[in-house]
Motif scaffolding. Structure first.
Motif, PDB file in Angstrom:
ATOM      1  N   ALA A 208       0.843  -1.200   0.000  1.00 28.02           N
ATOM      2  CA  ALA A 208       0.000   0.000   0.000  1.00 28.02           C
ATOM      3  C   ALA A 208       0.876   1.246   0.000  1.00 28.02           C
ATOM      4  N   VAL A 212      -3.130   5.710  -0.749  1.00 25.45           N
ATOM      5  CA  VAL A 212      -4.037   5.151   0.256  1.00 25.45           C
ATOM      6  C   VAL A 212      -4.264   6.184   1.365  1.00 25.45           C
ATOM      7  N   LEU A 221      -8.389  -0.073   3.770  1.00 25.69           N
ATOM      8  CA  LEU A 221      -7.268  -0.987   3.538  1.00 25.69           C
ATOM      9  C   LEU A 221      -7.230  -2.054   4.633  1.00 25.69           C
ATOM     10  N   LEU A 313     -11.391  -0.844  -2.013  1.00 24.23           N
ATOM     11  CA  LEU A 313     -10.925  -1.665  -0.890  1.00 24.23           C
ATOM     12  C   LEU A 313     -12.105  -2.206  -0.078  1.00 24.23           C
TER      13      LEU A 313
END
Ligand code: TPP
Ligand code: MG
Length: 539
Positions: A208, A212, A221, A313
């Protein structure tokens, strides 16, 4: 829509404020005086610096940390050109930075006014949008539109310049309201394909990155990782997305993870040199990006959903189908992680003199709070920081990103201090990197913005000297004065500091630095023989 009146600076400020911009970073120049006048008369904070690149880097730090636009105001000509490395960094980092430039008068363009040049061809390749605003009453629209562009994923910097008469003239104009940026819905089939790949994988890994955090998707996430039980590695602003104690948070077992994985899910970061250009051997690649423009052209991922990262996500987390059990894979990686951690812990306790960089980080970890902001500006010394420091929460780690521009240090420090007046701000700096921005300690001192600077002083451009020797058997242009007193530079500029040459003195020195209340430089003499081990030593 509101009607407002004033000179160009006032009209710009009203539009900036409406968009949540709260300060400007600048270095003085007559072409932009109306912007200062507006700020001065409206209690809008102005922070000034000693080199324009620090102003843009400060704006970038605000943008990165606070996920809102950062503003730098640069005077015409050399003011703008000095800011171009900062703009380019922001472009590589997808940071929503607005640079407002002064510009020679339009009405006698071509007659040879001071600093008369067209900035646009220089900045256009490194911005999402660059425009000259020729009419005063058009300024609020232009500012509003530029900020909307900067904040729309894939984010990035924007540039406007105002000819002298545009910004000095008085008029009335419409002030548009910020439009609000709607999340982009991903293609559900592409998301479902990605989810099926991850769920069916035996040994999946998530990496990630910065988008993000920029897309406020750290909670999503975590949900996705937990729901599908996938180990998570991070880079850039993605670091700290999962707290280090989380069972799915990994940092050190990267080699084992990437060589053993059968599916690698890369979220919110490009498949660039930091990720071996997206080549993970036989593993399938899922590339999750915040805009279609971010899909890699050099790799054929098995799935590449594009859109709002939270939506993608969350959809992965909600995958309704069966999923393979990853407990064995996670346990294997945990064993590799723990073994690497134990080795790191030994290195961080090293009692050597000269001091090894690892020990600097061992001592720093004892004094850094969980929400401390750490900033890396340098070569090997910063690679060690990346290895030994573990950001505990998102939005606390600032590295230069894939543009790799030395000199972010004091600018990022200023932006971080302004963003978080009550947190520890710690810059980790190579002695080479120190040369680019240390004069801006003066700006920090004068404007009462204390930060701690730890210099890894090996007397060389380490990240270049070692590879050059390895390649040619000799090196040139890679030496600096050994044991130079960078702490005395900071003292001369009104801050404070000290030189540390013995491991045992590090801890107390760092404590004094964080207690000082003024910019404080701990000048750590490290071993020039110490080279950061990397597979490819070129950067
Ligand atoms: C503006 C800029 N100039 C040059 C480089 C090339 N470069 C990358 S790392 C490095 C050496 C950095 O030396 P120092 O800051 O002393 O850190 P060390 O590697 O010695 O720990 C150089 C010159 C760069 N990345 N950016
Ligand atoms: Mg060095």
């Amino acid at each position: 829509m509101q009607r407002i009146e004033g000179h160009g600076g006032e009209l710009a400020l009203a539009a900036l404020r409406a968009y949540g911009v709260r300060e400007m970073f600048t270095l003085s120049g007559g072409h932009v005086f109306p912007l200062y006048d507006a700020a001065h008369r409206n209690d809008f904070p102005i922070y000034d610096v000693r080199h324009e690149q620090s102003a843009v880097f400060a704006a970038e730090a605000v943008a990165k940390l606070q996920r809102r636009p950062g503003l730098a105001v640069l005077t015409a000509g050399p003011g703008v050109t000095n800011g171009i490395s900062g703009l380019t960094s922001a472009y590589f980092n997808a940071s929503p930075v607005l640079v407002l430039g002064g510009r020679a008068p339009a009405f006698r363009w071509g007659s040879g006014s001071l600093q008369e040049m067209d900035h646009l061809p220089l900045v256009a390749p490194v911005t999402k949008h660059a425009e000259t605003v020729f009419s005063t009453d058009d300024i609020p629209r232009a500012v509003n539109a530029a900020l909307t562009t900067a904040l729309t994923p894939h984010r990035g910097p924007v540039f406007l310049d105002f000819p002298l008469e545009t910004v000095f003239s008085v008029t009335d104009a419409d002030l548009p309201a910020p439009p609000g940026i709607a999340p982009v819905e991903p293609d559900p089939d592409e998301v479902a394909r990605a989810a099926r790949l991850v769920a069916a994988a035996e040994r999946p890994v998530i990496i990630a990155g910065s988008d993000v955090y920029a897309g406020d998707a750290t909670a999503a996430l975590r949900e996705a990782a937990e729901a599908l039980q996938v180990p998570v590695f991070t880079n850039g602003m993605g670091r700290g997305s999962l707290p280090p104690e989380h069972p799915l948070a990994f940092a050190k077992a990267r080699r084992a993870a990437l060589s053993g994985a059968d599916v690698v899910v890369v979220v919110g970061t490009p498949l660039d040199f930091r990720l071996n250009f997206g080549d993970f051997g036989d593993a399938k690649v899922v590339h999750v990006v915040d805009a279609p423009s971010q899909r890699a052209g050099h790799v054929q991922p098995a799935a590449a959903p594009a859109g709002d990262l939270r939506l993608i996500l969350s959809a992965l987390a909600d995958h309704p189908g069966d999923r393979v059990d990853h407990a064995g894979w996670i346990a294997d990686l945990r064993a590799a992680e723990d073994a690497a951690k134990a080795r790191d812990a030994e290195e961080m306790a090293a009692e050597t003199d000269p001091i090894r960089p690892a020990r600097v980080y061992g001592e720093l970890r004892k004094v850094l709070a969980r929400d401390a902001i750490t900033i890396g500006d340098g070569g090997d010394f910063v690679s060690y920081a990346g290895r030994y420091l573990e950001p505990a929460q998102p939005g606390t780690w600032l590295d230069p990103g894939p543009y790799g521009c030395l000199g972010t240090g004091m600018g990022y420090a200023m932006g971080a201090r302004v963003s978080h007046p009550d947190r520890q701000i710690c810059v980790l700096m190579g002695d080479g990197a120190a040369g680019f921005s240390l004069m801006d300690v003066e700006s920090l001192v004068r404007q009462k913005l204390p930060v701690v600077i730890v210099v890894g002083n090996n007397g060389i451009w380490g990240l270049e000297k070692h590879p050059m020797r390895a390649m040619y058997g000799y090196d040139v242009a890679a030496d600096l004065q050994p044991e130079l007193r960078y702490d005395q530079v900071v003292t001369a500029l009104g801050g404070a500091g000290e030189t540390v040459a013995k491991s045992a003195d590090l801890g107390p020195a760092l404590q004094r630095a964080f207690d000082a209340g003024v910019p404080y430089l701990v000048n750590v003499i490290t071993d020039p023989a110490d080279a950061y081990p990397r597979s490819s030593n070129l950067a």
